[in-house]
Write a protein that holds these residues in place. Structure first.
Motif, PDB file in Angstrom:
ATOM      1  N   ALA A 263     -79.735 -37.644-103.600  1.00 23.65           N
ATOM      2  CA  ALA A 263     -80.689 -36.689-104.487  1.00 23.65           C
ATOM      3  C   ALA A 263     -80.373 -36.774-105.749  1.00 23.65           C
ATOM      4  CB  ALA A 263     -80.785 -35.271-103.983  1.00 23.65           C
ATOM      5  N   ILE A 264     -81.317 -36.822-106.905  1.00 21.62           N
ATOM      6  CA  ILE A 264     -81.247 -36.721-108.104  1.00 21.62           C
ATOM      7  C   ILE A 264     -81.693 -35.458-108.570  1.00 21.62           C
ATOM      8  CG2 ILE A 264     -82.027 -37.960-110.213  1.00 21.62           C
ATOM      9  CD1 ILE A 264     -82.861 -40.366-108.918  1.00 21.62           C
ATOM     10  N   ALA A 265     -80.512 -34.749-109.255  1.00 17.60           N
ATOM     11  CA  ALA A 265     -80.946 -33.279-109.550  1.00 17.60           C
ATOM     12  C   ALA A 265     -80.379 -33.517-111.140  1.00 17.60           C
ATOM     13  CB  ALA A 265     -79.956 -32.530-108.899  1.00 17.60           C
ATOM     14  N   GLY A 266     -80.783 -32.496-111.887  1.00 14.25           N
ATOM     15  CA  GLY A 266     -80.456 -32.319-113.283  1.00 14.25           C
ATOM     16  C   GLY A 266     -81.324 -31.461-114.243  1.00 14.25           C
ATOM     17  N   LEU A 341     -75.261 -37.055-101.112  1.00 11.96           N
ATOM     18  CA  LEU A 341     -74.683 -37.488-102.382  1.00 11.96           C
ATOM     19  C   LEU A 341     -75.657 -37.079-103.523  1.00 11.96           C
ATOM     20  CD1 LEU A 341     -72.386 -38.840-104.036  1.00 11.96           C
ATOM     21  CD2 LEU A 341     -73.672 -40.908-103.764  1.00 11.96           C
ATOM     22  N   ILE A 342     -75.209 -36.409-104.388  1.00 11.96           N
ATOM     23  CA  ILE A 342     -76.125 -35.770-105.472  1.00 11.96           C
ATOM     24  C   ILE A 342     -75.703 -36.751-106.724  1.00 11.96           C
ATOM     25  CG2 ILE A 342     -76.637 -34.064-107.124  1.00 11.96           C
ATOM     26  CD1 ILE A 342     -76.099 -32.002-104.852  1.00 11.96           C
ATOM     27  N   LEU A 343     -76.772 -37.382-107.547  1.00 10.30           N
ATOM     28  CA  LEU A 343     -76.707 -37.804-108.563  1.00 10.30           C
ATOM     29  C   LEU A 343     -77.064 -36.767-109.760  1.00 10.30           C
ATOM     30  CD1 LEU A 343     -78.258 -41.198-108.294  1.00 10.30           C
ATOM     31  CD2 LEU A 343     -75.874 -40.670-107.873  1.00 10.30           C
ATOM     32  N   HIS A 344     -75.947 -36.029-110.328  1.00  9.38           N
ATOM     33  CA  HIS A 344     -76.394 -34.924-111.344  1.00  9.38           C
ATOM     34  C   HIS A 344     -76.579 -35.705-112.762  1.00  9.38           C
ATOM     35  CE1 HIS A 344     -74.832 -31.016-112.998  1.00  9.38           C
ATOM     36  NE2 HIS A 344     -75.654 -31.368-113.717  1.00  9.38           N
ATOM     37  N   VAL A 345     -77.670 -35.541-113.091  1.00  7.11           N
ATOM     38  CA  VAL A 345     -78.108 -36.537-114.306  1.00  7.11           C
ATOM     39  C   VAL A 345     -77.982 -35.404-115.574  1.00  7.11           C
ATOM     40  CG1 VAL A 345     -79.825 -37.656-115.495  1.00  7.11           C
ATOM     41  CG2 VAL A 345     -79.896 -38.020-113.013  1.00  7.11           C
ATOM     42  N   VAL A 346     -77.315 -35.864-116.696  1.00  8.00           N
ATOM     43  CA  VAL A 346     -76.993 -35.117-117.921  1.00  8.00           C
ATOM     44  C   VAL A 346     -77.521 -35.886-119.006  1.00  8.00           C
ATOM     45  CG1 VAL A 346     -75.379 -33.828-119.253  1.00  8.00           C
ATOM     46  CG2 VAL A 346     -75.145 -34.027-116.714  1.00  8.00           C
ATOM     47  N   GLU A 374     -70.773 -35.293-105.479  1.00  2.82           N
ATOM     48  CA  GLU A 374     -71.728 -35.557-106.870  1.00  2.82           C
ATOM     49  C   GLU A 374     -71.089 -36.733-107.674  1.00  2.82           C
ATOM     50  OE1 GLU A 374     -72.675 -32.198-109.809  1.00  2.82           O
ATOM     51  OE2 GLU A 374     -70.643 -32.565-110.035  1.00  2.82           O
ATOM     52  N   ILE A 375     -71.884 -37.299-108.094  1.00  2.10           N
ATOM     53  CA  ILE A 375     -71.740 -38.167-109.579  1.00  2.10           C
ATOM     54  C   ILE A 375     -72.348 -37.704-110.329  1.00  2.10           C
ATOM     55  CG2 ILE A 375     -71.741 -40.734-110.384  1.00  2.10           C
ATOM     56  CD1 ILE A 375     -71.768 -41.711-107.181  1.00  2.10           C
ATOM     57  N   VAL A 376     -71.573 -37.533-111.552  1.00  3.92           N
ATOM     58  CA  VAL A 376     -72.431 -36.870-112.902  1.00  3.92           C
ATOM     59  C   VAL A 376     -72.826 -38.365-113.469  1.00  3.92           C
ATOM     60  CG1 VAL A 376     -71.988 -35.740-114.922  1.00  3.92           C
ATOM     61  CG2 VAL A 376     -71.071 -34.996-112.997  1.00  3.92           C
ATOM     62  N   VAL A 377     -73.895 -38.512-113.956  1.00  5.76           N
ATOM     63  CA  VAL A 377     -74.575 -39.503-114.527  1.00  5.76           C
ATOM     64  C   VAL A 377     -75.075 -39.023-115.970  1.00  5.76           C
ATOM     65  CG1 VAL A 377     -76.467 -41.173-114.688  1.00  5.76           C
ATOM     66  CG2 VAL A 377     -75.462 -40.219-112.405  1.00  5.76           C
ATOM     67  N   ASP A 411     -75.696 -51.016-113.221  1.00  6.28           N
ATOM     68  CA  ASP A 411     -74.741 -51.817-112.198  1.00  6.28           C
ATOM     69  C   ASP A 411     -73.580 -50.691-111.609  1.00  6.28           C
ATOM     70  OD1 ASP A 411     -76.651 -53.918-112.281  1.00  6.28           O
ATOM     71  OD2 ASP A 411     -75.453 -55.094-113.427  1.00  6.28           O
ATOM     72  N   LYS A 412     -72.919 -50.314-112.761  1.00  5.54           N
ATOM     73  CA  LYS A 412     -71.528 -49.516-112.412  1.00  5.54           C
ATOM     74  C   LYS A 412     -72.308 -48.186-111.627  1.00  5.54           C
ATOM     75  CE  LYS A 412     -68.928 -50.533-116.421  1.00  5.54           C
ATOM     76  NZ  LYS A 412     -68.319 -50.083-117.767  1.00  5.54           N
ATOM     77  N   LEU A 413     -73.493 -47.727-111.944  1.00  2.65           N
ATOM     78  CA  LEU A 413     -73.953 -46.536-111.067  1.00  2.65           C
ATOM     79  C   LEU A 413     -74.145 -46.900-109.564  1.00  2.65           C
ATOM     80  CD1 LEU A 413     -74.915 -43.717-110.511  1.00  2.65           C
ATOM     81  CD2 LEU A 413     -76.961 -44.459-111.591  1.00  2.65           C
ATOM     82  N   LEU A 414     -74.705 -48.183-109.515  1.00  2.00           N
ATOM     83  CA  LEU A 414     -75.002 -48.561-107.932  1.00  2.00           C
ATOM     84  C   LEU A 414     -73.807 -48.825-107.440  1.00  2.00           C
ATOM     85  CD1 LEU A 414     -78.038 -51.105-108.853  1.00  2.00           C
ATOM     86  CD2 LEU A 414     -78.185 -48.771-107.802  1.00  2.00           C
ATOM     87  N   ALA A 415     -72.742 -49.250-107.991  1.00  2.00           N
ATOM     88  CA  ALA A 415     -71.542 -49.506-107.329  1.00  2.00           C
ATOM     89  C   ALA A 415     -70.691 -48.268-106.916  1.00  2.00           C
ATOM     90  CB  ALA A 415     -70.514 -50.429-108.363  1.00  2.00           C
TER      91      ALA A 415
END
Length: 478
Positions: A263-266, A341-346, A374-377, A411-415
């Motif tokens: 899920a993309i949240a932010g 998994l959450i992609l926390h977009v900032v 969570e992965i902070v993006v 690419d780093k995010l996908l990995a």
């Protein structure tokens, strides 16, 4: 079209207080701070190359913003008011002026106090504004009393955000969720207009009646309105529950097939939809506007190793997101709660990225998603200060810096996503006959293929699979 400009005092004056000595006696406000409405510069909306006829067609509301500063620094108060200005412009308003006042707490009657309300009335008259927007949620009494003083319409931050949501809702479910939140907000704020609007008489003087002191108005207009709103709210809740069944069924199907979900949240306008497009090629509408996305979008994609997973774009958050909106959109936000998994977009280019982090995590905690990995993006790296990015990376070690606009760092995010996705529970070594290509297909789609070798008797696979697939492979396991 010209607007009056005002200078901002760069420092507060407290000449009287300097004579009292330096002894610290708790956190107290300077006398000058308490006694002033503080102008905030740079909030006026500039409209260029718009004729008078075009302006009348736009019918923009001319607004003055007002905030009460109870804690934090002056910079924090101004940042909050600038965000309110962005919200007002998103709603279609022309911002003429913004003022803040420092107080221990908002005034219970008029939010800013009776004296400052009169000063605000003068500013409204001077600028020609037709609306005042307050940077907080006002009680019904505060709204009524402040309107009585300033003589123009008064709305609060909650009503403003609800209005933006109403403009951007496209799907039937989104419109129903916004309507429910608006009715919840409106219910305690209905204003009655006396006994003349009574619909029926109360207990009469006949036998069995109420007797002395009970004869009078029965259900008044305001009570009738409230009852109708409650009935509509109940209907709307049933409709939202019914509309949510389709998404629940799809989510259940993904769980049954062990398809991981991201899920993309932010924060609103942090670039979540742009990131979804980069990761999945979804082609979702992208706008440089607050709350451009209200309806969740779910797309399927694969890791570099061929493992399938879904990515869901969700509604953006904002500081002081109204609780009733969180409640109304709870069914939509379940995409975040149920994610693996959450992609926390900032927005790394924002003046206060740490404030965005804190605001989003507050909402995630409120909806029960605080424990989801969570992965902070940090997005918009192409527009951000490198020193700010370095500071953010020190604060959030499990993070990735990207630019959804240019594609840098994707690419780093996908990995990182592939590394953090939950892995199937069972590791298997099986020789699958060539006639059972369906099992090979299931491994590719729902499992994690580690190696594949073609033998005379069939295909030997080393893979990680879930329980149902492990059972299906039972007779071929080595």
């Amino acid at each position: 079209m010209t607007n009056s400009r005002y200078e901002v005092d760069s420092e507060y004056e407290a000449r009287d207080d300097l004579e009292l000595g330096n002894d610290y006696d708790g956190e107290q406000f300077d006398r000058a701070d308490r006694a002033s409405l503080r102008r905030v510069a740079g909030l006026s909306t500039e409209l260029q190359d718009v004729t008078e006829v075009e302006y009348r067609q736009l019918r923009l509301e001319r607004v003055v913003l007002v905030g009460v500063w109870t804690s934090g620094t002056a910079a924090d108060a101004e940042a909050s008011l600038r965000e309110l200005a962005a919200l007002a412009e998103t709603a279609g308003s022309q911002v003429l002026e913004g003022v803040t006042q420092r107080r221990d707490q908002p005034d219970a009657a008029t939010y800013i106090g009776s004296g400052k309300a009169k000063e605000l009335r003068d500013i409204v008259a001077e600028t020609g504004a037709d609306t005042v927007i307050c940077d907080g949620e006002l009680t019904p009494a505060q709204l009524i009393h402040l309107e009585d003083v300033v003589k123009v319409k008064v709305v609060d931050r909650t009503a403003l955000i609800l209005d933006i949501f109403a403009q951007h809702a496209k799907s039937r479910e989104g419109k129903a969720q916004v309507a429910l939140a608006q009715m919840q907000y409106m219910l305690p704020r209905l204003r009655g207009w006396g006994q003349s609007l009574s619909r029926q008489m109360g207990g009469g003087g006949t036998a069995g009646g109420g007797g002395i002191a009970t004869r009078g108005p029965g259900e008044t207009k305001i009570e009738l309105d409230r009852r109708r709103i409650r009935e509509k709210m109940a209907k709307m809740r049933r409709e939202i529950a019914e509309l949510g069944k389709g998404r629940d069924a799809k989510r259940h199907e993904r769980r049954r097939n062990a398809v991981p979900s991201v899920a993309i949240a932010g924060y609103t306008n942090a670039g979540k939809s742009s990131l979804l497009n980069r990761v999945t090629g979804a082609g979702v509408l992208v706008e440089d506007a607050l709350f451009a996305t209200l309806d969740p979008t779910v797309r399927r994609t694969e890791t570099a190793g061929g493992r399938g997973y879904t990515v869901a774009d969700t509604v953006g958050f904002v500081r002081h997101l109204p609780h009733l909106l969180v409640e109304a959109f709870r069914s939509t936000l379940e995409e975040v709660v149920d994610a693996d998994l959450i992609l926390h977009v900032v927005d790394a280019s924002d003046p206060d990225p740490e404030g965005q982090l804190a605001a989003v995590r507050e909402v995630l905690h409120e909806i029960g998603a605080a424990k989801v990995p969570e992965i902070v993006v940090f997005n918009k790296a192409d527009a951000a200060d490198p020193d700010v990015i370095a500071r953010l990376l020190r604060r959030e070690p499990h993070s990735v810096v990207v630019s959804a606009r240019t594609g840098a760092g994707i690419d780093k995010l996908l990995a990182a996503i592939e590394e953090d996705l939950p892995r199937p529970a069972f590791e298997v070594d099986a020789v699958i006959p060539y006639g059972r290509g369906d099992l090979i297909s299931r491994i590719h789609e729902h499992g994690e293929l580690l190696s594949e070798t073609h033998l005379e008797t069939g295909t030997r696979v080393l893979a990680r699979v879930d329980a149902p697939l492990h059972a299906a492979l039972g007779e071929f396991l080595s």
